[in-house]
Design a protein around this motif. Structure first.
Motif, PDB file in Angstrom:
ATOM      1  N   ALA A 106      -9.642 -49.379 -66.425  1.00 42.72           N
ATOM      2  CA  ALA A 106      -9.870 -49.727 -65.214  1.00 42.72           C
ATOM      3  C   ALA A 106     -11.213 -50.214 -64.786  1.00 42.72           C
ATOM      4  N   GLU A 107     -12.190 -49.764 -65.442  1.00 40.87           N
ATOM      5  CA  GLU A 107     -13.679 -50.192 -65.170  1.00 40.87           C
ATOM      6  C   GLU A 107     -13.905 -51.674 -65.685  1.00 40.87           C
ATOM      7  N   ARG A 108     -13.112 -52.331 -66.366  1.00 41.40           N
ATOM      8  CA  ARG A 108     -13.160 -53.875 -66.667  1.00 41.40           C
ATOM      9  C   ARG A 108     -12.537 -54.882 -65.711  1.00 41.40           C
ATOM     10  N   GLY A 109     -11.956 -54.077 -64.714  1.00 43.76           N
ATOM     11  CA  GLY A 109     -11.521 -55.190 -63.495  1.00 43.76           C
ATOM     12  C   GLY A 109     -10.511 -56.219 -63.795  1.00 43.76           C
ATOM     13  N   PHE A 110      -9.685 -55.879 -64.787  1.00 44.23           N
ATOM     14  CA  PHE A 110      -8.641 -56.785 -65.061  1.00 44.23           C
ATOM     15  C   PHE A 110      -7.302 -56.496 -64.111  1.00 44.23           C
ATOM     16  N   SER A 111      -7.132 -55.272 -63.890  1.00 45.65           N
ATOM     17  CA  SER A 111      -5.930 -54.922 -63.383  1.00 45.65           C
ATOM     18  C   SER A 111      -5.799 -54.862 -61.857  1.00 45.65           C
ATOM     19  N   THR A 112      -4.655 -55.161 -61.134  1.00 48.92           N
ATOM     20  CA  THR A 112      -4.827 -55.131 -59.655  1.00 48.92           C
ATOM     21  C   THR A 112      -4.461 -53.603 -59.450  1.00 48.92           C
ATOM     22  N   ARG A 113      -4.224 -52.946 -60.610  1.00 51.21           N
ATOM     23  CA  ARG A 113      -3.753 -51.236 -60.223  1.00 51.21           C
ATOM     24  C   ARG A 113      -4.884 -50.503 -59.525  1.00 51.21           C
ATOM     25  N   PHE A 114      -6.164 -50.989 -59.946  1.00 50.83           N
ATOM     26  CA  PHE A 114      -7.264 -49.877 -59.940  1.00 50.83           C
ATOM     27  C   PHE A 114      -8.353 -50.470 -58.930  1.00 50.83           C
ATOM     28  N   ASP A 115      -8.970 -49.566 -58.407  1.00 50.92           N
ATOM     29  CA  ASP A 115     -10.270 -50.208 -57.376  1.00 50.92           C
ATOM     30  C   ASP A 115     -11.316 -50.271 -58.458  1.00 50.92           C
ATOM     31  N   ALA A 116     -11.780 -51.344 -58.937  1.00 49.71           N
ATOM     32  CA  ALA A 116     -12.901 -51.172 -59.841  1.00 49.71           C
ATOM     33  C   ALA A 116     -13.845 -52.404 -59.424  1.00 49.71           C
ATOM     34  N   ARG A 170     -20.504 -58.896 -49.390  1.00 55.23           N
ATOM     35  CA  ARG A 170     -20.184 -59.248 -50.618  1.00 55.23           C
ATOM     36  C   ARG A 170     -18.656 -58.254 -50.977  1.00 55.23           C
ATOM     37  N   ILE A 171     -17.904 -59.210 -51.455  1.00 60.45           N
ATOM     38  CA  ILE A 171     -16.761 -58.683 -52.199  1.00 60.45           C
ATOM     39  C   ILE A 171     -17.064 -58.109 -53.532  1.00 60.45           C
ATOM     40  N   GLU A 172     -17.219 -56.820 -53.672  1.00 66.86           N
ATOM     41  CA  GLU A 172     -17.745 -56.004 -54.587  1.00 66.86           C
ATOM     42  C   GLU A 172     -16.566 -55.631 -55.727  1.00 66.86           C
ATOM     43  N   THR A 173     -15.467 -55.233 -55.166  1.00 67.97           N
ATOM     44  CA  THR A 173     -14.327 -54.634 -56.039  1.00 67.97           C
ATOM     45  C   THR A 173     -12.917 -55.129 -55.612  1.00 67.97           C
ATOM     46  N   SER A 174     -12.210 -54.660 -56.558  1.00 67.43           N
ATOM     47  CA  SER A 174     -10.597 -55.341 -56.474  1.00 67.43           C
ATOM     48  C   SER A 174     -10.034 -54.917 -55.255  1.00 67.43           C
ATOM     49  N   PHE A 175     -10.140 -53.921 -54.727  1.00 66.48           N
ATOM     50  CA  PHE A 175      -9.444 -53.371 -53.568  1.00 66.48           C
ATOM     51  C   PHE A 175     -10.000 -54.092 -52.440  1.00 66.48           C
ATOM     52  N   GLN A 176     -11.286 -54.496 -52.363  1.00 63.41           N
ATOM     53  CA  GLN A 176     -11.959 -55.104 -51.200  1.00 63.41           C
ATOM     54  C   GLN A 176     -11.249 -56.509 -51.323  1.00 63.41           C
ATOM     55  N   LEU A 177     -10.997 -56.900 -52.368  1.00 61.22           N
ATOM     56  CA  LEU A 177     -10.493 -58.436 -52.616  1.00 61.22           C
ATOM     57  C   LEU A 177      -9.071 -58.287 -52.021  1.00 61.22           C
ATOM     58  N   LYS A 178      -8.488 -57.340 -52.284  1.00 62.85           N
ATOM     59  CA  LYS A 178      -6.937 -57.107 -51.914  1.00 62.85           C
ATOM     60  C   LYS A 178      -6.842 -57.048 -50.327  1.00 62.85           C
ATOM     61  N   GLU A 179      -7.934 -56.150 -49.861  1.00 63.10           N
ATOM     62  CA  GLU A 179      -7.857 -56.033 -48.275  1.00 63.10           C
ATOM     63  C   GLU A 179      -8.025 -57.526 -47.565  1.00 63.10           C
TER      64      GLU A 179
END
Length: 298
Positions: A106-116, A170-179
């Protein structure tokens, strides 16, 4: 480390037509599945070199006197092999894209499944992360990345939405980008569109297509006369480059003809493109888009 069993394992290693005393290269070591299979077919005088710039993958190093793991990007294949006194090899295997482990961490930020954290770097030393692409690229530059590498038709609208949102914070995490992009993600297609957005950013962060081109251009000089190239790709952008290079020795345009109308392509394809069986796709979802192409010197 959790690494799934490699896609098209037997087919991609069979493609190398391994000689017991040959010299081989696995340019995408990952969990070491392909490397182990190659070593199982080599005799005591065979040699295998593997490349992987990811520190996680380097922890899977195989203890075998015939094996050397090089912690670098495979775009430098010839340079690092020369360091070990190797100018020619009998086969090169590449399993492109992101390893299942990178998706699952999760912490690598490659997946859309996790907030990272928006990271997506295969090389942890690199300065360019997904965060930089999303927050610091100009709108046009961002739209180009999404259009060229994600094949997203509404790339301009997506880029505009990102630029507007990041001017607030700033957009820091994957869930922020999704939002930020939620209005472009209809329920039925949410996963597919997000995957295309992630693919685009990831390819930019890791310069994946440039790396692939640089690697392929070195293959004709690296292979022994009956040496083999075996490459598995997972999306059309990679597959197109591999297919074109095998067919023409170029990435765009057509090869020049000589006075007699002959062209001088360095490689020729071996057999037809191979795709995984239904059973393999059922066992490993990542296999569904895999394509294996094989080539040898002309």
């Amino acid at each position: 480390m959790n690494y799934h069993s490699p896609v098209l394992l037997k087919e991609s290693v069979d493609a190398l037509a391994i000689k017991e005393d040959g010299v081989y290269v696995d340019v995408t070591f990952g969990g070491g599945g392909h490397s182990r299979e190659i070593l199982s077919r080599l005799g005591p005088n065979g040699r295998l070199f593997a490349f992987d710039q990811d520190p996680d993958a380097q922890q899977n190093k195989i203890e075998d006197p015939r094996f050397v793991l090089i912690g670098e990007n495979f775009r430098f294949i010839s340079r690092f092999l020369r360091f070990y006194g190797v100018k020619k090899v009998d086969g090169v295997l590449g399993d492109l894209g992101v390893s299942s482990h990178q998706f699952d961490a999760a912490e690598r930020g490659f997946s859309t499944r996790f907030d990272a954290d928006l990271d997506m770097r295969m090389d942890q030393k690199s300065q360019l992360s997904a965060k930089v692409v999303v927050n610091d690229y100009e709108e046009k530059q961002l739209a180009d990345v999404l259009f060229l590498y994600g094949e997203l038709r509404n790339a301009r609208a997506l880029a505009k939405a990102i630029v507007e949102a990041r001017s607030e914070r700033r957009i820091e995490t994957s869930f922020q980008l999704k939002e930020v992009l939620q209005r472009f993600l209809p329920k039925a297609k949410e996963h597919k569109i997000l995957a295309q957005i992630y693919q685009a950013v990831r390819i930019e962060v890791n310069q994946e297509l440039e790396v692939l081109k640089e690697f392929l251009m070195q293959i004709p000089d690296l292979l022994n006369e009956d040496g083999r190239l075996s490459v598995i790709s997972y999306h059309s952008l990679e597959d197109r480059l591999v297919k074109r290079f095998i067919r023409t020795g170029l990435f765009s345009g057509e090869p020049e003809k000589d006075f007699y109308g002959n062209t001088n392509e360095p490689l020729k394809k071996v057999g037809k493109m191979i795709i995984p069986t239904k059973e393999e796709i059922k066992e490993n979802n990542r296999a569904r888009s895999a394509k294996l192409r094989i080539a040898t010197l002309k």
